[in-house]
Write a protein that holds these residues in place. Sequence first.
Motif, PDB file in Angstrom:
ATOM      1  N   VAL A 762       0.855  -1.183   0.000  1.00  8.66           N
ATOM      2  CA  VAL A 762       0.000   0.000   0.000  1.00  8.66           C
ATOM      3  C   VAL A 762       0.897   1.241   0.000  1.00  8.66           C
ATOM      4  O   VAL A 762       1.829   1.343   0.808  1.00  8.66           O
ATOM      5  CB  VAL A 762      -0.917   0.018   1.241  1.00  8.66           C
ATOM      6  N   CYS A 763       0.622   2.162  -0.910  1.00  6.27           N
ATOM      7  CA  CYS A 763       1.393   3.422  -0.977  1.00  6.27           C
ATOM      8  C   CYS A 763       0.994   4.296   0.203  1.00  6.27           C
ATOM      9  O   CYS A 763      -0.181   4.549   0.438  1.00  6.27           O
ATOM     10  CB  CYS A 763       1.103   4.137  -2.289  1.00  6.27           C
ATOM     11  N   ARG A 764       2.018   4.738   0.954  1.00  6.61           N
ATOM     12  CA  ARG A 764       1.722   5.551   2.141  1.00  6.61           C
ATOM     13  C   ARG A 764       1.245   6.951   1.758  1.00  6.61           C
ATOM     14  O   ARG A 764       0.637   7.642   2.551  1.00  6.61           O
ATOM     15  CB  ARG A 764       2.991   5.711   2.992  1.00  6.61           C
ATOM     16  N   PHE A 765       1.556   7.384   0.551  1.00  2.52           N
ATOM     17  CA  PHE A 765       1.163   8.745   0.159  1.00  2.52           C
ATOM     18  C   PHE A 765      -0.271   8.817  -0.349  1.00  2.52           C
ATOM     19  O   PHE A 765      -1.012   9.731  -0.025  1.00  2.52           O
ATOM     20  CB  PHE A 765       2.106   9.283  -0.923  1.00  2.52           C
ATOM     21  N   CYS A 766      -0.668   7.819  -1.179  1.00  2.00           N
ATOM     22  CA  CYS A 766      -1.985   7.951  -1.792  1.00  2.00           C
ATOM     23  C   CYS A 766      -2.902   6.785  -1.463  1.00  2.00           C
ATOM     24  O   CYS A 766      -4.083   6.783  -1.827  1.00  2.00           O
ATOM     25  CB  CYS A 766      -1.868   8.110  -3.305  1.00  2.00           C
ATOM     26  N   GLY A 767      -2.393   5.745  -0.782  1.00  2.64           N
ATOM     27  CA  GLY A 767      -3.244   4.625  -0.376  1.00  2.64           C
ATOM     28  C   GLY A 767      -3.480   3.596  -1.474  1.00  2.64           C
ATOM     29  O   GLY A 767      -4.183   2.613  -1.258  1.00  2.64           O
ATOM     30  N   GLU A 782       7.963   2.979 -10.559  1.00  5.99           N
ATOM     31  CA  GLU A 782       7.340   3.882 -11.524  1.00  5.99           C
ATOM     32  C   GLU A 782       6.265   4.742 -10.857  1.00  5.99           C
ATOM     33  O   GLU A 782       6.089   5.910 -11.195  1.00  5.99           O
ATOM     34  CB  GLU A 782       6.706   3.094 -12.690  1.00  5.99           C
ATOM     35  N   HIS A 783       5.542   4.114  -9.914  1.00  7.64           N
ATOM     36  CA  HIS A 783       4.489   4.849  -9.208  1.00  7.64           C
ATOM     37  C   HIS A 783       5.105   6.058  -8.480  1.00  7.64           C
ATOM     38  O   HIS A 783       4.582   7.168  -8.549  1.00  7.64           O
ATOM     39  CB  HIS A 783       3.759   3.927  -8.216  1.00  7.64           C
ATOM     40  N   ILE A 784       6.257   5.860  -7.832  1.00  2.00           N
ATOM     41  CA  ILE A 784       6.917   6.979  -7.126  1.00  2.00           C
ATOM     42  C   ILE A 784       7.357   8.028  -8.141  1.00  2.00           C
ATOM     43  O   ILE A 784       7.133   9.214  -7.979  1.00  2.00           O
ATOM     44  CB  ILE A 784       8.162   6.510  -6.353  1.00  2.00           C
ATOM     45  N   VAL A 787       4.115   9.725  -9.681  1.00  2.00           N
ATOM     46  CA  VAL A 787       3.134  10.411  -8.837  1.00  2.00           C
ATOM     47  C   VAL A 787       3.775  11.178  -7.675  1.00  2.00           C
ATOM     48  O   VAL A 787       3.317  12.249  -7.315  1.00  2.00           O
ATOM     49  CB  VAL A 787       2.096   9.389  -8.300  1.00  2.00           C
ATOM     50  N   HIS A 788       4.815  10.614  -7.096  1.00  2.00           N
ATOM     51  CA  HIS A 788       5.282  11.210  -5.825  1.00  2.00           C
ATOM     52  C   HIS A 788       6.731  11.663  -5.812  1.00  2.00           C
ATOM     53  O   HIS A 788       7.286  11.842  -4.741  1.00  2.00           O
ATOM     54  CB  HIS A 788       5.099  10.181  -4.689  1.00  2.00           C
ATOM     55  N   TRP A 789       7.415  11.864  -6.991  1.00  2.00           N
ATOM     56  CA  TRP A 789       8.859  12.101  -6.900  1.00  2.00           C
ATOM     57  C   TRP A 789       9.193  13.336  -6.088  1.00  2.00           C
ATOM     58  O   TRP A 789      10.185  13.390  -5.373  1.00  2.00           O
ATOM     59  CB  TRP A 789       9.508  12.136  -8.283  1.00  2.00           C
TER      60      TRP A 789
HETATM   61 ZN   LIG Z   1       0.869   6.615  -4.224  1.00  2.00          ZN
END
Ligand SMILES: [Zn+2]
Length: 796
Positions: A762-767, A782-784, A787-789
């Motif tokens: 589970v991504c801690r930033f977006c769930g 890739e998700h980081i 979306v979250h770099w």
């Molecule tokens: Zn995320």
Amino acid sequence: MRLLRRIAKAYLAPMMEEHRTVLKRLEDDVRTIRSLLESEATKNSKHVEETTQNIQKITSKIYNLQKNLESIQHDVKTMEAELQKLKTEIAVVFSNITSHGGAPSTSKEISHTRLDSPNHENDFLREKAPIQSSKRKDERPHQVKHETSTETKMKKKVIPPEKRGGRPRVGYLENQDFTVRSAKSTYVTRKTKSPSLRSELVCVRRGRVWQVYLNLPDDMLSKPGLEVWQGGSRLFKEAYGWPLVCLDKDIEVKWDEDGAQKVHKVFEALQANDALLFKLDHTLERGRQVKRVSKGAYLTIVPETWELATGIPNDPEPTQFPGYKAYYLDTTRTKRPVFSAEGRTFVPWKQIEFVLVGQIIADYDKEIGPLFRYPPCVKAPTDVWKEINLVVIGEEGPGKNKWRTSFKPNPEDEVQSLPPELSIRRGGWYFLRFYDEDDHLVDSMDFRFMGALKEIRVRPQDNVIVPGPSGHVVARVEFHHEKGSEVIPMENLHSVRFVKKEPWLTVVEIPPDPSLDLTRWRVILTAQDPKPEVELSINIPRLWWAVADIEAKPSDLHWRDKMVTFSKKDFCATSRVALFFKLPLSLPRLRIGFEHHLRTYTLSHPKHHIVVGLAEFTDAEALQKPGEHRLRIKIGRQSIDVAKVLVSLQCKWCKFTSFEVDSLIEHVFSSHKNEIFRNPTYDEMRELVPELPAKIYQCPYCEIYVEEDDPRNPTSMITRHVEEEHHPRETLGRPVSFRIVDDIEEIRTKISKYKNLPRFQVCRFCGEKFDLQKVQENDLLEHIREVHWDKVCQLV
Ligand SMILES: [Zn+2]
Ligand SMILES: [Zn+2]
Ligand SMILES: [Zn+2]
């Protein structure tokens, strides 16, 4: 086949033969043309050669003619001067013979006597300036002498400008007694105008504030009972003169004469819209009041309501007088002094320009006037000359009893030559002062000349020298001079190396050191007595910069010529870091910035540096991207990178930095994955795998796992297990505690039916939840990245 061959032989052979003939003819033609062309080329090149030789011959002839002309001109000047000197002396001797009945006297004494009696003109002078009394011839000269001098003193009160108070420039503020030594000059003319008592105003910077002083002519200083009054206040003399208390009241001078008090107005109060203009001397701290604006450094004292409208930032400086402020102006750099007040713009002073014409020797001449090989001529439009009544020329610099003379310009000529006595002096530093009919100073200027100095060559030569990758290089200065002259530094310049010291050539090397960019030298003509000399400045226009606190003192700056490295934080909005620039003296502005976004900075005062606070660039686009960025400056035609700024990405959790997003994300993913992704909670897992029971408990006695699925009796199964399998008595009276098992990994390993539970992150930033059976590790990365770099790093 045979047939074909026969046909070929019959038809093709003659055709080929024909072609061959044509070809041969063509070849012959080509050969002929080529030989023609070659002979033509030879002729032409011969012609070019001849022409070049002719041009060279003509050039060298012109050069020789120029040289001859120069030396003839010089000879003519010298002879003219000699002739005039002789004429003067003859006239003096003659007048002396007639007045003293032939009494012996040396010509020197005579000329001094002449000096002190201004109206005692000789014949030559009359020729030059036919203005004197006609009855002179009828009277005995010695009586004339007595009467006219008395008249001058008692009635006319003429104090001509060339006899006016004090020494020029350096010492003029002290009002020393002054005697005109060189009254031999046939150029000296006297005016017989209405009575005038001329004094002058000088401005002096005291601390930060500009003060104005009154200077009186020498003749007045010795008046008995001399008092200076402005309004109701008496002024008392200080070192620089009588300090004015205000600008809106007249100044009167009072003294005792023949038992009565004489009163003369020497300064008229300024009206509401009046201002004062002063031409500053080379110190830029003192100046004399002038009527017209030409080229140079000026101070203006203007009403507070006036604003400078030249479009160039210029902060006013304080004056001693309420309601007035001062502006420093350099008219060699800026345009005309335009002011604005009450919605209109105006130029308060008429603009004129006197130009010195002559063979210039290029040194850095901003402060003490240009340097010429021979005495220059003065050029101005004839309508300007019509305004000028007298030009006073004299030796500049400190010291008493300096040489001085004057002449009346011919208003018909644009170009006026200076008194020939000057060329006999062979060199020195001189001032020129231009006075109008009312003896007001209209303009003043300085110049130097030294006949023995032919040329100065400086290498490298440019109006700005920017350093190369390894900094500035040694500069080479060549002084080409005549035999019998010498070039010596004014100060002790230890690091300056004399490469050559020959009778006609002196070569020095100036190392790259900001303190040696401007060096002062003296050229002395040792072959003549007294030895004329001239000071000159060699300016190596090197560009230097320094990094310091924005309020650092100039003395604390450490000048550099190599690239500086900054980080992003040096550019934050509260940063006190600044770049200082020491500009070449002739270039007052530069442009600085990143990529193509450059800002312009202009020097407000030639003695200051340009200060660029890095905080001003805090929003620069370049600083919002990781990488190496160059802070570039443009000055004159040159541009150079003075600093590099390393903007890097720093990991949110540790000190790791990188210029690249990819490598930072890889680092974050490998070192801080748990800070970004977590395992799902039990409830999240149940949503994804609905067959999981509501709760799983572990028996505290046998560690067996029990699933509970009845929401109405959430602990019925485990309670029953404890009662049946263990000793209920032991648990009586005490609450039985069951451990809730919600760790997915524990469930997976301990309960065999769940050993194949899917794995999630589970991504801690977006769930967002990732099923690791369906996605690869790389997809998490890739998700980081996508979306979250920006949440895992910051720009530093
Ligand atoms: Zn995320
Ligand atoms: Zn890290
Ligand atoms: Zn148990």
